[in-house]
Design an enzyme around this catalytic site. Structure first.
Site, PDB file in Angstrom:
ATOM      1  N   VAL A 153       0.846  -1.193   0.000  1.00  0.00           N
ATOM      2  CA  VAL A 153       0.000   0.000   0.000  1.00  0.00           C
ATOM      3  C   VAL A 153       0.880   1.241   0.000  1.00  0.00           C
ATOM      4  O   VAL A 153       1.925   1.267   0.643  1.00  0.00           O
ATOM      5  CB  VAL A 153      -0.900  -0.008   1.267  1.00  0.00           C
ATOM      6  N   LYS A 154       0.425   2.238  -0.745  1.00  0.00           N
ATOM      7  CA  LYS A 154       1.140   3.526  -0.710  1.00  0.00           C
ATOM      8  C   LYS A 154       0.227   4.565  -0.080  1.00  0.00           C
ATOM      9  O   LYS A 154      -0.953   4.681  -0.450  1.00  0.00           O
ATOM     10  CB  LYS A 154       1.508   3.940  -2.127  1.00  0.00           C
ATOM     11  N   THR A 155       0.767   5.328   0.863  1.00  0.00           N
ATOM     12  CA  THR A 155      -0.037   6.346   1.508  1.00  0.00           C
ATOM     13  C   THR A 155       0.850   7.554   1.822  1.00  0.00           C
ATOM     14  O   THR A 155       1.972   7.641   1.350  1.00  0.00           O
ATOM     15  CB  THR A 155      -0.718   5.773   2.773  1.00  0.00           C
TER      16      THR A 155
END
Ligand code: 5RP
Length: 268
Positions: free
Chosen positions: A171-173
């Site tokens: 996941v990229k955040t």
């Protein structure tokens, strides 16, 4: 996780230290010719040697990256909107066959939790994960943030957890206060985006804080290619992510790289 999936993920998140430096140059898919990326090939070529992987669209990949370069590709496969319209109205824009054809090591898709088209983006993620599982290609969920959404641990934690629950492999955040809570509640690796251009020392502090608080790495774009020394910045970020450099040490990597380039330019 099957062999192909594990192998592709290991090309992005390096097994030696469990860390990743991704170069994000996919901005044009909704922003058009973003500052610093007007001529993608010119921007990308000098940076590629320092990136573990590169995140981009198939259009820029095919036109602006030499196919003989041995760098894993994280292929942006969502889009269909522009900065002029509702951003959350994205769809899947690349077939799994084309992702395989360009030898993608992962596929990236944005989700817009709280956005107008939240459900579509989440169902698209689930569908992409099904396709990825079928073909052994991991999926990166990008937790895009609508203009009205707070970039805090509660909201980003919600988005990351939903992405993981729907099967995203990483996941990229965004980095935020109490970032460790986001990471703890997300059972898959978390990578941070850089966000808008900020002073170099602040971007390096952001990268440092993120890995200190549990991010496995960065997928940085504007704070690298909009810097006055893009190579200096990516080398400095690398030092933080892979060499445990402090902000001060990485700042010296940036300054030294910039100085050497200036000296060479003056001498030529
Ligand atoms: C856009 C993206 C970008 O890749 C992401 O924002 C990283 O770039 P930057 O560091 O410039 O924020 O996923 O949706």
């Amino acid at each position: 996780m099957d062999w192909g999936m594990q192998n592709r993920l290991a090309r992005i998140i390096k097994p030696e230290d469990g860390r990743a430096v991704m170069l994000a140059v996919d901005h044009g898919y909704f922003l058009g010719p973003t500052g610093g990326l007007e001529e993608p090939r010119k921007t990308i070529e000098p940076l590629l040697p320092y990136a573990d992987s590169i995140m981009l669209t198939r259009g820029v990949l095919r036109t602006s990256v030499d196919a003989r370069w041995d760098r894993p590709v994280v292929l942006r496969v969502s889009g269909g909107t522009s900065i002029l319209k509702e951003l959350s109205n994205e769809d899947i824009t690349v077939s799994i066959e084309d992702a395989i054809r360009v030898n993608a090591s992962a596929m990236a898709l944005s989700i817009f939790v709280g956005g107008e088209f939240e459900k579509n983006t989440l169902v698209n993620l689930a569908k992409l994960v099904d396709e990825g599982e079928r073909c052994g290609i991991p999926v990166l969920a990008v937790t895009a943030v609508g203009k009205e959404m707070a970039r805090d641990a509660r909201y980003l934690g919600l988005s990351c957890r939903i992405a993981a629950e729907l099967g995203a492999h990483f996941v990229k955040t965004y980095y935020c206060e109490e970032f460790e809570k986001v990471v703890e509640a997300c059972p898959v690796p978390v990578i941070i985006a850089g966000g808008k251009k900020i002073p170099e020392v602040d971007a390096l502090t952001l990268a440092f804080d993120a890995v200190q608080h549990g991010a496995v790495g960065v997928d940085m774009g504007r704070n690298i290619f909009q810097s006055d020394s893009p190579v200096g910045m990516i080398r400095a970020v690398r030092a933080i992510v892979h060499e445990k450099a402090s902000v001060e040490e990485s700042g010296r990597v940036y300054e030294d790289t910039k100085r050497v380039k200036a000296r060479r330019a003056a001498a030529s």
